[in-house]
Design a protein around this motif. Structure first.
Motif, PDB file in Angstrom:
ATOM      1  N   GLU A 245       0.797  -1.235   0.000  1.00 16.10           N
ATOM      2  CA  GLU A 245       0.000   0.000   0.000  1.00 16.10           C
ATOM      3  C   GLU A 245       0.829   1.285   0.000  1.00 16.10           C
ATOM      4  OE1 GLU A 245      -2.783  -0.042   3.166  1.00 16.10           O
ATOM      5  OE2 GLU A 245      -1.293  -0.439   4.714  1.00 16.10           O
ATOM      6  N   LEU A 249       3.133   4.522  -7.307  1.00 13.91           N
ATOM      7  CA  LEU A 249       2.884   4.233  -8.719  1.00 13.91           C
ATOM      8  C   LEU A 249       2.797   5.560  -9.488  1.00 13.91           C
ATOM      9  CD1 LEU A 249       0.003   1.581  -8.374  1.00 13.91           C
ATOM     10  CD2 LEU A 249       2.441   1.124  -8.639  1.00 13.91           C
ATOM     11  N   VAL A 269      -0.242   3.315  -3.582  1.00 11.65           N
ATOM     12  CA  VAL A 269      -1.320   2.379  -3.902  1.00 11.65           C
ATOM     13  C   VAL A 269      -2.574   2.750  -3.108  1.00 11.65           C
ATOM     14  CG1 VAL A 269      -2.049  -0.021  -3.622  1.00 11.65           C
ATOM     15  CG2 VAL A 269       0.189   0.492  -4.616  1.00 11.65           C
ATOM     16  N   ALA A 272      -4.173   5.920  -4.571  1.00  5.74           N
ATOM     17  CA  ALA A 272      -4.796   5.661  -5.874  1.00  5.74           C
ATOM     18  C   ALA A 272      -6.164   5.012  -5.684  1.00  5.74           C
ATOM     19  CB  ALA A 272      -3.894   4.770  -6.718  1.00  5.74           C
ATOM     20  N   LEU A 273      -6.281   4.176  -4.645  1.00  9.45           N
ATOM     21  CA  LEU A 273      -7.567   3.520  -4.377  1.00  9.45           C
ATOM     22  C   LEU A 273      -8.537   4.485  -3.708  1.00  9.45           C
ATOM     23  CD1 LEU A 273      -6.228   0.051  -3.259  1.00  9.45           C
ATOM     24  CD2 LEU A 273      -7.709   0.462  -5.231  1.00  9.45           C
ATOM     25  N   ILE A 278      -7.616   4.048  -9.268  1.00 10.90           N
ATOM     26  CA  ILE A 278      -7.705   2.628  -9.615  1.00 10.90           C
ATOM     27  C   ILE A 278      -8.943   2.099  -8.897  1.00 10.90           C
ATOM     28  CG2 ILE A 278      -6.542   0.390  -9.583  1.00 10.90           C
ATOM     29  CD1 ILE A 278      -3.890   1.899  -9.212  1.00 10.90           C
ATOM     30  N   GLU A 281      -9.053  -3.099  -5.918  1.00  7.14           N
ATOM     31  CA  GLU A 281      -7.911  -3.321  -5.020  1.00  7.14           C
ATOM     32  C   GLU A 281      -6.942  -4.350  -5.594  1.00  7.14           C
ATOM     33  OE1 GLU A 281      -8.695  -4.103  -0.923  1.00  7.14           O
ATOM     34  OE2 GLU A 281      -9.783  -2.221  -0.629  1.00  7.14           O
ATOM     35  N   GLN A 283      -6.464  -5.060  -8.708  1.00 10.74           N
ATOM     36  CA  GLN A 283      -5.749  -4.477  -9.841  1.00 10.74           C
ATOM     37  C   GLN A 283      -4.578  -3.625  -9.339  1.00 10.74           C
ATOM     38  OE1 GLN A 283      -8.201  -2.266 -12.595  1.00 10.74           O
ATOM     39  NE2 GLN A 283      -6.712  -2.486 -14.209  1.00 10.74           N
ATOM     40  N   ALA A 284      -4.824  -2.823  -8.307  1.00 11.82           N
ATOM     41  CA  ALA A 284      -3.769  -1.985  -7.725  1.00 11.82           C
ATOM     42  C   ALA A 284      -2.638  -2.859  -7.180  1.00 11.82           C
ATOM     43  CB  ALA A 284      -4.347  -1.104  -6.627  1.00 11.82           C
ATOM     44  N   GLU A 308      -3.014   5.345 -18.038  1.00 12.70           N
ATOM     45  CA  GLU A 308      -4.427   4.951 -18.044  1.00 12.70           C
ATOM     46  C   GLU A 308      -4.937   4.988 -19.469  1.00 12.70           C
ATOM     47  OE1 GLU A 308      -8.680   6.067 -15.901  1.00 12.70           O
ATOM     48  OE2 GLU A 308      -7.024   7.478 -15.735  1.00 12.70           O
ATOM     49  N   HIS A 339      -2.789  -4.003 -17.620  1.00 15.10           N
ATOM     50  CA  HIS A 339      -3.568  -4.330 -16.416  1.00 15.10           C
ATOM     51  C   HIS A 339      -5.026  -3.976 -16.673  1.00 15.10           C
ATOM     52  CE1 HIS A 339       0.067  -5.032 -13.972  1.00 15.10           C
ATOM     53  NE2 HIS A 339       0.584  -4.297 -14.934  1.00 15.10           N
TER      54      HIS A 339
END
Ligand SMILES: [Zn+2]
Length: 590
Positions: A245, A249, A269, A272-273, A278, A281, A283-284, A308, A339
């Motif tokens: 976490e 990225l 991470v 981003a969530l 993203i 979870e 995928q991250a 993206e 991804h």
């Protein structure tokens, strides 16, 4: 990895330098050379095969060993139905133009990219728009300068027949994912019918590219590593998120790209969530793992980013997609992994096309009590009215949803079924209680997908360096194609025999070694540096007296003197990253 072996100024394009080195030293070359070659096919030589295996071993270590992802291996050819169901037959197409003079064919979007039209813009164009852009920019054939004809969409899958039947169409798989989807039921059984679980397939895939001209970057036959991770969309929590976490990225967002800006934004991470950059979870989690993988292959974090995908760039199955990109000398940013959040798209497609149920059952924590309306025709009352037809009336009535029967009875006092009028007093309406213990659903999927040949290429490029006018391939020690070179100072006086004895011990210990007794020690070291051999062991006259040897480091060119006692143990620790080079013996001051 030591930075002093890195090149400070490479005079020529690294792509050219690497391809030359690769051919000369046996990393890779274009296939079928004696017949003039065939674009888009590559042969890995002895060093390259080792390196590629080591890279694939990294994928297995990270995903199969450490996370417990399943691995499977299935066929490259699949019946047409598979790729019809998956949507590939309809969608796996590229815009192609043909030169009207020399009849060479090219990918229209690639020609437009050379004119400064981004791939994002080119990909959403209709064929009419492609034609207009080609005319507007005066794009002509790069080979002969001829004019292009009207573009068409070309299916980039290899098509064949299965057996001697022309009607039995088969395709070479353009990805390894569909094998995993079509085997879902068996894999789910193997997973003891529990979600989440994932399965990876590493194997060859085929894409009949229109004009591949980028070496390892664009091949017609290549190795792909597709990992499909299945989870319950109502329980999307990733239980491994805490491991990644705080990983950063760098993401180039859609909104930034639409402003024609190339600046990526750093997100942890977790960030981003939280900010919904993203959406999944899992995928991250896999994006963070992909970043780590590339670092382990020698690509620094600063030379990586995630981009993206815009709506029209995404594959037909994806709701949210990112490409992991690595910066390379010739082309700038190139994709090394994709991804995609594929939702339930693939399983639903195969369910529909095959008629096989691929849903999974989920038991509710507490069973739910449901009231159900039950409509029962009273045969004693229907019989006298409809005689021989009364069974047919009852059957037709059974097909109408119970609630609809109740509603119409309430409104009209009767209902029409198959041209028969059924009256309120001819049916019994009751409410029944039923216990529902669970539900069935189609699992969702996130997919990280790696192009192994591209991983190979970027590992080569980031290992490539020049020191004192010599090429040094500074691979991270865990992927070096050969771990240890063995060099007797002379091929006489028993030095060669002693060297062979030491090599045998190291082979038995599982090390990848190479014996070299030709030429001066200096020349042998130079050859080893080019091949990326991590350590060199020299056996000299003192070895015969006191069982000591010299070990040389490829990157720093430092040397240590050490005893052969405990040598395998020390070397294991070194290659596992638990011991530095300086801890292998006493440094020899040069
Ligand atoms: Zn031409």
């Amino acid at each position: 990895m030591s930075s002093d072996a890195k090149c400070s100024k490479v005079e020529c394009d690294k792509f050219v330098a690497i391809n030359e080195l690769a051919k000369r030293r046996g990393f890779f070359w274009s296939s079928f050379e004696i017949y003039g070659g065939s674009g888009g096919f590559v042969t890995y030589g002895p060093l390259g095969t080792r390196l590629k295996q080591n890279i694939e071993a990294k994928l297995r270590e990270l995903f199969v060993k450490k996370i417990g992802i399943f691995e499977m291996e299935s066929s490259v050819i699949a019946p047409g139905k598979v790729f019809e169901a998956s949507g590939h037959v309809d969608h796996f197409k590229e815009p192609m133009v043909e030169c009207q003079s020399c009849h060479q064919r090219f990918r229209a979007d690639h020609l437009l990219e050379a004119k400064g039209i981004t791939s994002a813009e080119a990909e959403k164009m209709t064929l009419e728009e492609v034609t207009q852009e080609i005319e507007r920019h005066g794009v002509v054939c790069p080979d002969c300068g001829g004019k292009f004809g009207y573009p068409q969409r070309y299916l980039t899958m290899f098509e064949t027949t299965i057996g001697p039947y022309s009607g039995s169409v088969g395709y070479g798989r353009p990805e390894a994912a569909q094998n995993i989807f079509v085997e879902f039921n068996r894999l789910y059984t193997t997973a003891r019918e529990r979600l989440p679980f994932g399965c990876i397939q590493i194997g060859h895939a085929l894409r009949n590219e229109i004009s591949p001209r980028q070496g390892l970057i664009r091949l017609r036959e290549f190795t792909i590593a597709d990992l499909e991770f299945f989870f319950d969309p109502e329980e999307p929590v990733c239980d491994k998120l805490h491991e990644v976490e705080n990983e950063t990225l760098p993401i180039l967002l859609c909104e930034t790209r639409l402003k024609d800006c190339e600046d990526s934004t750093d997100f942890t991470v977790r960030d981003a969530l939280d900010k919904k950059v993203i959406r999944s979870e899992w995928q991250a989690f896999f994006m963070a793992m992909a970043k780590r993988l590339l670092v382990e292959l020698g690509v620094p974090a600063s030379k990586q980013r995630f981009i993206e995908k815009l709506t029209w760039e995404k594959a037909h199955y994806s709701t949210q997609s990112f490409d992991q990109e690595v910066f390379v000398d010739r082309w700038g940013w190139i994709e090394v992994s994709g991804h995609a959040y594929r939702t339930d798209y693939d399983l639903s497609c195969h369910m529909k096309a095959s008629g096989v149920d691929m849903t999974v059952y989920k038991e509710y924590p507490i069973p739910i009590e449901k009231e159900e309306l039950v409509i029962k025709p009273i045969m004693a009352k229907l019989g006298p009215v409809y005689k021989g037809d009364s069974e047919r009336v009852a059957a037709a009535l059974a097909k109408v949803p119970a609630q609809q029967v109740v509603d119409e009875m309430k409104k009209n006092g009767s209902i029409m079924v198959d041209n028969y009028q059924v009256l309120k007093e001819q049916v019994d309406i009751t409410e029944q209680k039923t216990i529902v213990r669970g539900t069935r659903f189609v699992p969702h999927v996130v997919e990280p997908s790696f192009g192994t040949d591209r991983l190979f290429y970027v590992a080569m490029e980031y290992a490539y360096g020049i020191k004192d006018d010599r090429v040094v391939m500074s691979f991270p020690r865990s992927i070096a194609p050969i771990q240890i070179g063995i060099y007797p100072l002379m091929s006489k006086d028993g030095l060669d025999l002693k060297a062979k004895e030491i090599q045998k011990i190291l082979i038995c210990e599982g090390f990848m070694t190479e014996f070299d007794e030709t030429g001066s020690i200096g020349r042998r070291y130079a050859r080893a540096d080019e091949a990326g051999i991590q350590l060199g062991i020299t056996i000299d006259y003192d070895t015969l007296k006191d069982s000591t040897i010299t070990i040389r480091d490829r990157d720093s060119w430092q040397q240590v003197r050490t005893s052969t006692k405990d040598l395998p143990k020390m070397l294991h620790q070194y290659f596992e990253g638990k011991r530095n080079f300086e801890q292998l013996g006493s440094i020899i001051q040069s």
